[in-house]
Design an enzyme around this catalytic site. Sequence first.
Site, PDB file in Angstrom:
ATOM      1  N   ARG A 122     -19.463 -44.525 -42.124  1.00  0.00           N
ATOM      2  CA  ARG A 122     -20.726 -45.208 -41.761  1.00  0.00           C
ATOM      3  C   ARG A 122     -20.515 -46.490 -40.941  1.00  0.00           C
ATOM      4  NH1 ARG A 122     -21.776 -43.325 -46.959  1.00  0.00           N
ATOM      5  NH2 ARG A 122     -23.128 -41.509 -46.886  1.00  0.00           N
ATOM      6  N   LYS A 144     -21.757 -49.387 -25.532  1.00  0.00           N
ATOM      7  CA  LYS A 144     -22.108 -47.969 -25.412  1.00  0.00           C
ATOM      8  C   LYS A 144     -20.878 -47.143 -25.761  1.00  0.00           C
ATOM      9  CE  LYS A 144     -25.781 -47.703 -21.957  1.00  0.00           C
ATOM     10  NZ  LYS A 144     -26.131 -47.205 -20.604  1.00  0.00           N
ATOM     11  N   GLU A 186     -17.016 -49.691  -9.616  1.00  0.00           N
ATOM     12  CA  GLU A 186     -17.906 -50.352 -10.588  1.00  0.00           C
ATOM     13  C   GLU A 186     -17.972 -51.855 -10.305  1.00  0.00           C
ATOM     14  OE1 GLU A 186     -19.695 -48.562 -12.662  1.00  0.00           O
ATOM     15  OE2 GLU A 186     -18.563 -46.783 -13.271  1.00  0.00           O
ATOM     16  N   LYS A 228     -22.166 -58.156 -16.458  1.00  0.00           N
ATOM     17  CA  LYS A 228     -22.493 -57.140 -17.469  1.00  0.00           C
ATOM     18  C   LYS A 228     -22.978 -57.823 -18.745  1.00  0.00           C
ATOM     19  CE  LYS A 228     -21.760 -52.892 -19.611  1.00  0.00           C
ATOM     20  NZ  LYS A 228     -21.196 -51.567 -19.579  1.00  0.00           N
ATOM     21  N   GLU A 238     -30.903 -50.884 -23.524  1.00  0.00           N
ATOM     22  CA  GLU A 238     -31.374 -50.288 -22.257  1.00  0.00           C
ATOM     23  C   GLU A 238     -32.859 -49.913 -22.297  1.00  0.00           C
ATOM     24  OE1 GLU A 238     -28.460 -47.842 -20.142  1.00  0.00           O
ATOM     25  OE2 GLU A 238     -30.111 -46.722 -19.273  1.00  0.00           O
ATOM     26  N   ARG A 242     -31.063 -53.179 -18.295  1.00  0.00           N
ATOM     27  CA  ARG A 242     -29.712 -52.633 -18.373  1.00  0.00           C
ATOM     28  C   ARG A 242     -29.552 -51.392 -17.506  1.00  0.00           C
ATOM     29  NH1 ARG A 242     -25.573 -52.065 -23.533  1.00  0.00           N
ATOM     30  NH2 ARG A 242     -23.946 -50.995 -22.351  1.00  0.00           N
ATOM     31  N   ASN A 246     -26.784 -48.602 -13.917  1.00  0.00           N
ATOM     32  CA  ASN A 246     -26.628 -47.198 -13.524  1.00  0.00           C
ATOM     33  C   ASN A 246     -26.786 -46.995 -12.019  1.00  0.00           C
ATOM     34  OD1 ASN A 246     -26.207 -46.353 -16.186  1.00  0.00           O
ATOM     35  ND2 ASN A 246     -28.411 -46.317 -16.568  1.00  0.00           N
ATOM     36  N   HIS A 249     -25.463 -43.907 -10.308  1.00  0.00           N
ATOM     37  CA  HIS A 249     -25.106 -42.944 -11.343  1.00  0.00           C
ATOM     38  C   HIS A 249     -25.952 -41.667 -11.302  1.00  0.00           C
ATOM     39  CE1 HIS A 249     -22.653 -46.204 -12.756  1.00  0.00           C
ATOM     40  NE2 HIS A 249     -22.246 -45.529 -13.802  1.00  0.00           N
ATOM     41  N   HIS A 253     -23.811 -38.628 -11.021  1.00  0.00           N
ATOM     42  CA  HIS A 253     -23.707 -37.623 -12.088  1.00  0.00           C
ATOM     43  C   HIS A 253     -23.939 -36.225 -11.547  1.00  0.00           C
ATOM     44  CE1 HIS A 253     -24.369 -40.410 -15.818  1.00  0.00           C
ATOM     45  NE2 HIS A 253     -23.105 -40.344 -15.439  1.00  0.00           N
ATOM     46  N   HIS A 267     -15.013 -40.382 -12.043  1.00  0.00           N
ATOM     47  CA  HIS A 267     -16.314 -41.008 -12.305  1.00  0.00           C
ATOM     48  C   HIS A 267     -16.579 -42.156 -11.316  1.00  0.00           C
ATOM     49  CE1 HIS A 267     -19.739 -42.593 -14.471  1.00  0.00           C
ATOM     50  NE2 HIS A 267     -19.145 -43.770 -14.558  1.00  0.00           N
TER      51      HIS A 267
HETATM   52  P1  NAD Z   1      -9.649 -42.721 -18.374  1.00  0.00           P
HETATM   53  O1  NAD Z   1      -9.813 -43.376 -19.661  1.00  0.00           O
HETATM   54  O2  NAD Z   1      -9.585 -41.238 -18.336  1.00  0.00           O
HETATM   55  O3  NAD Z   1      -8.356 -43.308 -17.658  1.00  0.00           O
HETATM   56  C1  NAD Z   1      -7.965 -42.796 -16.409  1.00  0.00           C
HETATM   57  C2  NAD Z   1      -6.498 -42.344 -16.413  1.00  0.00           C
HETATM   58  O4  NAD Z   1      -5.682 -43.504 -16.327  1.00  0.00           O
HETATM   59  C3  NAD Z   1      -6.064 -41.596 -17.669  1.00  0.00           C
HETATM   60  O5  NAD Z   1      -5.216 -40.562 -17.299  1.00  0.00           O
HETATM   61  C4  NAD Z   1      -5.289 -42.656 -18.450  1.00  0.00           C
HETATM   62  O6  NAD Z   1      -4.299 -42.090 -19.273  1.00  0.00           O
HETATM   63  C5  NAD Z   1      -4.694 -43.474 -17.357  1.00  0.00           C
HETATM   64  N1  NAD Z   1      -4.419 -44.877 -17.662  1.00  0.00           N
HETATM   65  C6  NAD Z   1      -5.203 -45.721 -18.384  1.00  0.00           C
HETATM   66  N2  NAD Z   1      -4.696 -46.964 -18.353  1.00  0.00           N
HETATM   67  C7  NAD Z   1      -3.567 -46.901 -17.616  1.00  0.00           C
HETATM   68  C8  NAD Z   1      -2.606 -47.864 -17.215  1.00  0.00           C
HETATM   69  N3  NAD Z   1      -2.737 -49.157 -17.521  1.00  0.00           N
HETATM   70  N4  NAD Z   1      -1.552 -47.442 -16.467  1.00  0.00           N
HETATM   71  C9  NAD Z   1      -1.443 -46.123 -16.109  1.00  0.00           C
HETATM   72  N5  NAD Z   1      -2.321 -45.176 -16.441  1.00  0.00           N
HETATM   73  C10 NAD Z   1      -3.374 -45.564 -17.182  1.00  0.00           C
HETATM   74  O7  NAD Z   1     -10.817 -43.100 -17.337  1.00  0.00           O
HETATM   75  P2  NAD Z   1     -11.629 -44.445 -17.036  1.00  0.00           P
HETATM   76  O8  NAD Z   1     -11.930 -44.369 -15.603  1.00  0.00           O
HETATM   77  O9  NAD Z   1     -10.988 -45.642 -17.593  1.00  0.00           O
HETATM   78  O10 NAD Z   1     -12.969 -44.206 -17.869  1.00  0.00           O
HETATM   79  C11 NAD Z   1     -13.861 -43.165 -17.555  1.00  0.00           C
HETATM   80  C12 NAD Z   1     -14.748 -42.930 -18.738  1.00  0.00           C
HETATM   81  O11 NAD Z   1     -15.472 -44.120 -19.020  1.00  0.00           O
HETATM   82  C13 NAD Z   1     -15.772 -41.832 -18.530  1.00  0.00           C
HETATM   83  O12 NAD Z   1     -15.761 -40.979 -19.645  1.00  0.00           O
HETATM   84  C14 NAD Z   1     -17.096 -42.588 -18.453  1.00  0.00           C
HETATM   85  O13 NAD Z   1     -18.173 -41.829 -18.951  1.00  0.00           O
HETATM   86  C15 NAD Z   1     -16.817 -43.776 -19.324  1.00  0.00           C
HETATM   87  N6  NAD Z   1     -17.659 -44.943 -19.061  1.00  0.00           N
HETATM   88  C16 NAD Z   1     -18.280 -45.532 -20.108  1.00  0.00           C
HETATM   89  C17 NAD Z   1     -19.060 -46.649 -19.917  1.00  0.00           C
HETATM   90  C18 NAD Z   1     -19.682 -47.342 -21.081  1.00  0.00           C
HETATM   91  O14 NAD Z   1     -20.494 -48.258 -20.877  1.00  0.00           O
HETATM   92  N7  NAD Z   1     -19.317 -46.990 -22.303  1.00  0.00           N
HETATM   93  C19 NAD Z   1     -19.197 -47.204 -18.632  1.00  0.00           C
HETATM   94  C20 NAD Z   1     -18.537 -46.586 -17.566  1.00  0.00           C
HETATM   95  C21 NAD Z   1     -17.770 -45.449 -17.794  1.00  0.00           C
HETATM   96  N1  GLY Z   2     -22.267 -48.483 -17.815  1.00  0.00           N
HETATM   97  C1  GLY Z   2     -23.664 -48.633 -18.068  1.00  0.00           C
HETATM   98  C2  GLY Z   2     -24.001 -49.490 -19.220  1.00  0.00           C
HETATM   99  O1  GLY Z   2     -23.137 -49.966 -19.917  1.00  0.00           O
HETATM  100  O2  GLY Z   2     -25.148 -49.679 -19.506  1.00  0.00           O
END
Ligand code: NAD
Ligand code: GLY
Length: 369
Positions: A122, A144, A186, A228, A238, A242, A246, A249, A253, A267
């Site tokens: 929980r 998020k 971003e 942010k 949101e 907020r 996007n 996006h 998407h 992404h």
């Molecule tokens: P990811 O976590 O897949 O990382 C990208 C790649 O880089 C992976 O292969 C990872 O192993 C590698 N990596 C990570 N750190 C490294 C480092 N320091 N050195 C070498 N390799 C490294 O991708 P990402 O782009 O970080 O994140 C994408 C995800 O984030 C998506 O799922 C997206 O939906 C999510 N996201 C969430 C939010 C939110 O507000 N929660 C916002 C934007 C994106």
């Molecule tokens: N990446 C969009 C948000 O955090 O709201």
Amino acid sequence: MTRTVPVGLGDRAYEVVIGRGLLDTAGARIAPFLKNGRAAIVSDETVWALHGPRLTAALEAAGIACPAVIVPPGEQTKSFAGLADLSDRLLALELDRGDLIVAFGGGVVGDLAGFAAAIYKRGVDFVQIPTTLLAQVDSSVGGKTAIDTPRGKNLIGAFHQPRLVLADLDVLATLPAREMRAGYAEVIKYGLLGDFAFFEWLEAHAGQVLSREPEALAHAVARSVEMKAEIVIEDEKEAGRRALLNLGHTFGHALEAETGYGEALLHGEAVAAGSALAFRFSASQGLCEAQDARRAEAAIAAAGLPTRMSEVTAKPFDARTLVRHMGQDKKAEGGRLTFILARALGDAFVAKNVDAAAVTAFLQTEGAL
Ligand code: NAD
Ligand code: GLY
């Protein structure tokens, strides 16, 4: 120099600490949040192999027991199966509610481990140690958390704020250049949506940020996190503003859905192309000047990021299929399309009730069938 950005959310307030060498100080920084002297680290295989020993050494030096759960890298880990596996392994560690989860990785690890923390027994506290540029400027801040389902991305999740975010700029040294560019999409998004002066600074400093020049990188991350934080403080769940985060996006998407959410189009690359499309669509509707759309596109392209659908795929997309993906986007309310559009560089707004036929026609002028 270390910079600290407060995220003032009352009893869920926390700090985002940005600087170099932070991994080595993680023990002392995390210790105040521990009740039992124990923190479970969640990381992916790639990050763990590169940086795991430094984090473990830092936590152990502070007397923190830190068992690790290592998951496969990649978006497919952000799934029900990935969540079930992670939850089971946390249970096997007999992690209890006084313990803490440390999400050590990119957005995939942050979103997955954050969601696991939100629902494990929980809810347990968690700390984000983001290791990609995208995670440092966006996904680790704001609470998020989510997993994907076959019906779409981030459809099952929770708002669960971290207790602390440590953005160590040194870990970005090992990030592949393509991932660095994807994260930069971003960063530029923040300038485009709400800070013209930052956009102009990025136009002049993109090369330094992408080559990880320390001062430029620190400024880009800190300004992004400040923006942010400011938006999240005002609209945590949101309900309104907020949604500006996007920008790019809804178009993005749809492109990701058509390319399979993977290596074909990261992404951040989808957000880059989506932001350029959002500006050009805004110009086509007479909402912003065409020269602003051209300047947005030039700044995105200068970072080596895609701005046109033809750069994403050799075979043209079908405009109606793209619009159908947009209709399924969770920002669509009652079948109407919601977009983040622009009045000018640094001045985005939430546009509800956007006419799907106008979007279809626009995408056809952009080369879609
Ligand atoms: P990811 O976590 O897949 O990382 C990208 C790649 O880089 C992976 O292969 C990872 O192993 C590698 N990596 C990570 N750190 C490294 C480092 N320091 N050195 C070498 N390799 C490294 O991708 P990402 O782009 O970080 O994140 C994408 C995800 O984030 C998506 O799922 C997206 O939906 C999510 N996201 C969430 C939010 C939110 O507000 N929660 C916002 C934007 C994106
Ligand atoms: N990446 C969009 C948000 O955090 O709201």
